[in-house]
Write an enzyme that holds these catalytic residues in place. Structure first.
Site, PDB file in Angstrom:
ATOM      1  N   HIS A   1      28.937  50.730  58.472  1.00 13.56           N
ATOM      2  CA  HIS A   1      27.619  50.205  58.824  1.00 13.56           C
ATOM      3  C   HIS A   1      27.742  49.152  59.912  1.00 13.56           C
ATOM      4  CE1 HIS A   1      26.208  51.132  54.427  1.00 13.56           C
ATOM      5  NE2 HIS A   1      26.540  52.207  55.104  1.00 13.56           N
TER       6      HIS A   1
ATOM      7  N   TYR B   1      19.897  43.360  50.821  1.00 14.25           N
ATOM      8  CA  TYR B   1      19.964  42.231  49.884  1.00 14.25           C
ATOM      9  C   TYR B   1      18.545  41.649  49.825  1.00 14.25           C
ATOM     10  CZ  TYR B   1      25.123  42.142  50.386  1.00 14.25           C
ATOM     11  OH  TYR B   1      26.468  42.443  50.380  1.00 14.25           O
TER      12      TYR B   1
ATOM     13  N   PRO C   1      29.691  38.108  43.150  1.00 12.29           N
ATOM     14  CA  PRO C   1      29.819  39.283  44.021  1.00 12.29           C
ATOM     15  C   PRO C   1      28.898  39.312  45.241  1.00 12.29           C
ATOM     16  CG  PRO C   1      28.707  39.874  41.979  1.00 12.29           C
ATOM     17  CD  PRO C   1      29.165  38.460  41.829  1.00 12.29           C
TER      18      PRO C   1
ATOM     19  N   LYS D   1      33.292  39.565  48.411  1.00 16.97           N
ATOM     20  CA  LYS D   1      34.555  38.989  48.889  1.00 16.97           C
ATOM     21  C   LYS D   1      35.772  39.199  47.979  1.00 16.97           C
ATOM     22  CE  LYS D   1      33.539  37.014  52.770  1.00 16.97           C
ATOM     23  NZ  LYS D   1      33.313  38.331  53.348  1.00 16.97           N
TER      24      LYS D   1
ATOM     25  N   TYR E   1      30.602  37.170  56.590  1.00 18.02           N
ATOM     26  CA  TYR E   1      30.439  38.403  55.815  1.00 18.02           C
ATOM     27  C   TYR E   1      31.544  39.402  56.173  1.00 18.02           C
ATOM     28  CZ  TYR E   1      28.043  42.260  53.478  1.00 18.02           C
ATOM     29  OH  TYR E   1      27.730  43.303  52.635  1.00 18.02           O
TER      30      TYR E   1
HETATM   31  P1  FAD Z   1      41.857  43.221  39.198  1.00 16.37           P
HETATM   32  O1  FAD Z   1      41.174  44.270  39.965  1.00 16.37           O
HETATM   33  O2  FAD Z   1      41.162  42.601  38.036  1.00 16.37           O
HETATM   34  O3  FAD Z   1      43.240  43.829  38.719  1.00 16.37           O
HETATM   35  C1  FAD Z   1      44.060  43.193  37.750  1.00 16.37           C
HETATM   36  C2  FAD Z   1      44.827  44.247  36.986  1.00 16.37           C
HETATM   37  O4  FAD Z   1      45.709  43.588  36.080  1.00 16.37           O
HETATM   38  C3  FAD Z   1      43.919  45.142  36.161  1.00 16.37           C
HETATM   39  O5  FAD Z   1      44.167  46.498  36.442  1.00 16.37           O
HETATM   40  C4  FAD Z   1      44.245  44.762  34.722  1.00 16.37           C
HETATM   41  O6  FAD Z   1      44.151  45.849  33.830  1.00 16.37           O
HETATM   42  C5  FAD Z   1      45.680  44.276  34.860  1.00 16.37           C
HETATM   43  N1  FAD Z   1      46.109  43.374  33.771  1.00 16.37           N
HETATM   44  C6  FAD Z   1      45.360  42.437  33.131  1.00 16.37           C
HETATM   45  N2  FAD Z   1      46.098  41.858  32.159  1.00 16.37           N
HETATM   46  C7  FAD Z   1      47.324  42.419  32.218  1.00 16.37           C
HETATM   47  C8  FAD Z   1      48.514  42.247  31.466  1.00 16.37           C
HETATM   48  N3  FAD Z   1      48.591  41.381  30.442  1.00 16.37           N
HETATM   49  N4  FAD Z   1      49.590  43.005  31.770  1.00 16.37           N
HETATM   50  C9  FAD Z   1      49.545  43.903  32.785  1.00 16.37           C
HETATM   51  N5  FAD Z   1      48.434  44.115  33.527  1.00 16.37           N
HETATM   52  C10 FAD Z   1      47.349  43.385  33.243  1.00 16.37           C
HETATM   53  N6  FAD Z   1      34.860  42.468  45.797  1.00 16.37           N
HETATM   54  C11 FAD Z   1      34.716  42.789  47.120  1.00 16.37           C
HETATM   55  O7  FAD Z   1      35.607  42.453  47.913  1.00 16.37           O
HETATM   56  N7  FAD Z   1      33.630  43.490  47.600  1.00 16.37           N
HETATM   57  C12 FAD Z   1      32.630  43.872  46.771  1.00 16.37           C
HETATM   58  O8  FAD Z   1      31.691  44.537  47.226  1.00 16.37           O
HETATM   59  C13 FAD Z   1      32.713  43.524  45.384  1.00 16.37           C
HETATM   60  N8  FAD Z   1      31.765  43.897  44.508  1.00 16.37           N
HETATM   61  C14 FAD Z   1      31.959  43.714  43.178  1.00 16.37           C
HETATM   62  C15 FAD Z   1      31.011  44.212  42.314  1.00 16.37           C
HETATM   63  C16 FAD Z   1      31.187  44.070  40.943  1.00 16.37           C
HETATM   64  C17 FAD Z   1      30.137  44.621  40.029  1.00 16.37           C
HETATM   65  C18 FAD Z   1      32.364  43.413  40.433  1.00 16.37           C
HETATM   66  C19 FAD Z   1      32.598  43.280  38.941  1.00 16.37           C
HETATM   67  C20 FAD Z   1      33.315  42.921  41.296  1.00 16.37           C
HETATM   68  C21 FAD Z   1      33.125  43.058  42.666  1.00 16.37           C
HETATM   69  N9  FAD Z   1      34.075  42.583  43.573  1.00 16.37           N
HETATM   70  C22 FAD Z   1      33.903  42.821  44.918  1.00 16.37           C
HETATM   71  C23 FAD Z   1      35.267  41.856  43.097  1.00 16.37           C
HETATM   72  C24 FAD Z   1      36.525  42.737  42.980  1.00 16.37           C
HETATM   73  O9  FAD Z   1      36.262  43.851  42.176  1.00 16.37           O
HETATM   74  C25 FAD Z   1      37.704  41.931  42.415  1.00 16.37           C
HETATM   75  O10 FAD Z   1      37.775  40.695  43.080  1.00 16.37           O
HETATM   76  C26 FAD Z   1      39.046  42.672  42.570  1.00 16.37           C
HETATM   77  O11 FAD Z   1      39.138  43.711  41.622  1.00 16.37           O
HETATM   78  C27 FAD Z   1      40.244  41.734  42.398  1.00 16.37           C
HETATM   79  O12 FAD Z   1      41.437  42.460  42.457  1.00 16.37           O
HETATM   80  P2  FAD Z   1      42.708  41.989  41.663  1.00 16.37           P
HETATM   81  O13 FAD Z   1      43.771  42.999  41.950  1.00 16.37           O
HETATM   82  O14 FAD Z   1      42.978  40.572  41.952  1.00 16.37           O
HETATM   83  O15 FAD Z   1      42.296  42.003  40.131  1.00 16.37           O
HETATM   84  C1  DHB Z   2      28.427  46.153  46.560  1.00 14.57           C
HETATM   85  C2  DHB Z   2      28.917  45.067  45.867  1.00 14.57           C
HETATM   86  C3  DHB Z   2      28.693  43.804  46.344  1.00 14.57           C
HETATM   87  O1  DHB Z   2      29.183  42.746  45.685  1.00 14.57           O
HETATM   88  C4  DHB Z   2      27.974  43.591  47.511  1.00 14.57           C
HETATM   89  O2  DHB Z   2      27.755  42.328  47.951  1.00 14.57           O
HETATM   90  C5  DHB Z   2      27.494  44.673  48.207  1.00 14.57           C
HETATM   91  C6  DHB Z   2      27.717  45.974  47.730  1.00 14.57           C
HETATM   92  C7  DHB Z   2      28.676  47.522  46.040  1.00 14.57           C
HETATM   93  O3  DHB Z   2      29.193  47.615  44.917  1.00 14.57           O
HETATM   94  O4  DHB Z   2      28.370  48.489  46.736  1.00 14.57           O
END
Ligand code: FAD
Ligand code: DHB
Length: 394
Positions: A72, A203, A295, A299, A387
């Site tokens: 986009h 948004y 969210p 980020k 952004y």
């Molecule tokens: P996680 O993805 O949480 O991965 C951690 C892993 O560690 C998991 O697989 C878990 O099972 C594992 N784990 C936990 N405990 C243990 C243990 N004891 N032993 C072994 N493994 C373990 N971010 C964006 O950048 N853009 C977006 O648009 C966005 N939208 C979002 C929308 C929603 C609804 C949500 C919930 C989040 C969103 N985020 C977004 C945030 C993003 O999903 C997280 O910040 C991202 O997943 C972080 O990655 P991570 O690898 O640090 O942690």
């Molecule tokens: C989505 C998630 C977000 O947190 C956001 O700011 C925009 C889009 C998504 O899940 O598509």
């Protein structure tokens, strides 16, 4: 078992780190508490910063993203029944907002790791960290939850285990400073079988609360609604969700929200959180293990990708030249960028959500903020720059 870097967690942080290290000839082992099916099926983020897209491509794991992702040039801020487009592409000198689901990123990274002979233990139990403040840290875990306890002796441990994992608590409480803000609202997210209602993200700030229109594919929409932090998904029938989405997204020029069957729904809470330091001895935290953003700024995943680039660079300097200067400054390098992303995510959240505790004065300020960022080129440029993702600075 022995490896150079023991990685806890196969989320975006752990998988990206493992593959970055592999590309530099550094060994790692990942242990993950969930099954492969679970991590590849969990619906979370959707928006990738330009830097994350560039990283995936440089690592050779971006082929499917470039084919199936949505690119986009901007997004819309909607308030008072009127849409205002922020032209990110023009304001940032040609960058794109990429929509490609997190679980697709996970699938691509798991496939790349396994194809390269990478070791990932899924579905492990009883994970614990030992001797992290010595030169011989260890991870213990139980394969398949109930197998014999195993030990991984490593040079370094990367705690990539998300907000609830065991890595952050392995930094003594006396050393750790934690900063936190919990918001009085949550997001109710749905997946809908219907073509996109809008080509770009919307948004929306409405008297009744925030709404977000996003996409996943030409057949699937991703929609979000602000709900009360104490609300429960059982209170939200499909009819109520549609009614609320129609109300909050309505425009004076007749915007049409396309409906379809809702096939997944859930509520996520909103918090801002920072842990300082992000390292202790030979343990380094990355991603959600060290920080959380609400969210609204999209980020979280992108911050995880930025942390592991710093960590991979530090480990490379250690293994190739015996240098520890980047590793020593890991917290400082990462937190400088993280605090700016925390600020931006907080700013987007407070600007776009209805806080029912707001006085009419505060509501006036909120609408003025929206008017300002959509009418001043200087303010729109700042919004677009944040952004799309601030540059990495070492
Ligand atoms: P996680 O993805 O949480 O991965 C951690 C892993 O560690 C998991 O697989 C878990 O099972 C594992 N784990 C936990 N405990 C243990 C243990 N004891 N032993 C072994 N493994 C373990 N971010 C964006 O950048 N853009 C977006 O648009 C966005 N939208 C979002 C929308 C929603 C609804 C949500 C919930 C989040 C969103 N985020 C977004 C945030 C993003 O999903 C997280 O910040 C991202 O997943 C972080 O990655 P991570 O690898 O640090 O942690
Ligand atoms: C989505 C998630 C977000 O947190 C956001 O700011 C925009 C889009 C998504 O899940 O598509």
């Amino acid at each position: 078992m022995r490896t150079q870097v023991g990685i806890i967690g196969a989320g975006p942080a752990g998988l990206l780190l493992s593959h970055l290290l592999y590309l530099q000839g550094i060994e790692s082992v990942i242990i993950e508490s969930r099954t492969r099916e679970e991590i590849e099926g969990t619906i979370r983020a959707g928006v990738l910063e330009q830097g994350t897209v560039d990283l995936m491509n440089q690592m050779g794991v971006g082929v499917r993203m470039m084919k199936e992702g949505h690119f986009h040039e901007g997004f819309e801020l909607r308030f008072n029944g009127t849409g205002h487009r922020v032209n990110v592409h023009e304001l940032t000198g040609g960058k794109y907002v990429t929509v490609y689901a997190q679980h697709e990123v996970i699938k691509d990274l798991v496939a790349a790791r396994l194809q390269a002979g990478g070791q990932i233990y899924f579905n492990v139990g009883d994970v614990s960290l030992h001797d992290v403040d010595t030169s011989a840290p260890k991870i213990r875990f139980r394969p398949n939850k109930d197998g014999e306890l195993q030990e991984i002796a490593c040079d370094y441990i990367a705690g990539c285990d998300g907000f609830h994992g065991p890595s952050r608590p392995a930094i003594p409480q006396s050393v750790r400073k934690e900063y936190q803000k919990i918001y009085p609202f949550s997001w109710l997210g749905v997946l809908v079988e219907a073509p996109p209602s809008s080509h770009e993200l919307i948004y929306a700030n409405h008297e009744q609360g925030f709404a977000l229109v996003s996409t996943r594919s030409p057949q699937i929409q991703r929609l979000y609604l602000q709900v009360d932090a104490k609300d429960h998904i059982d209170n939200w029938s499909d009819d109520r969700i549609w009614s609320e989405l129609h109300t909050r997204l309505e425009t004076k020029d007749g915007f049409k929200l396309i409906e379809g069957p809702i096939f997944q729904k859930g509520i996520v809470s909103m918090r801002s959180f920072v842990c300082d330091p992000m390292q202790y001895g030979r343990l380094f935290l990355a991603g959600d293990a060290a920080h959380i953003v609400p969210p609204t700024g999209a980020k979280g995943l992108n911050l995880a990708a930025a942390d592991v680039q710093v960590l991979a660079r530090g480990l490379e300097a250690f293994y190739k030249a015996g240098k520890t200067d980047i590793l020593n400054r890991y917290t400082e390098i990462c937190l400088r960028r993280i605090w700016k992303a925390e600020r931006f995510s907080w700013f987007m959240t407070t600007m776009l959500h209805r806080d029912m505790g707001h006085t009419p004065f505060e509501r006036g300020i909120q609408l003025a903020e929206l008017d300002y960022v959509t009418s001043s080129r200087a303010a729109s440029t700042s919004l677009a720059e944040n952004y799309i993702g601030l540059p990495m600075e070492f």
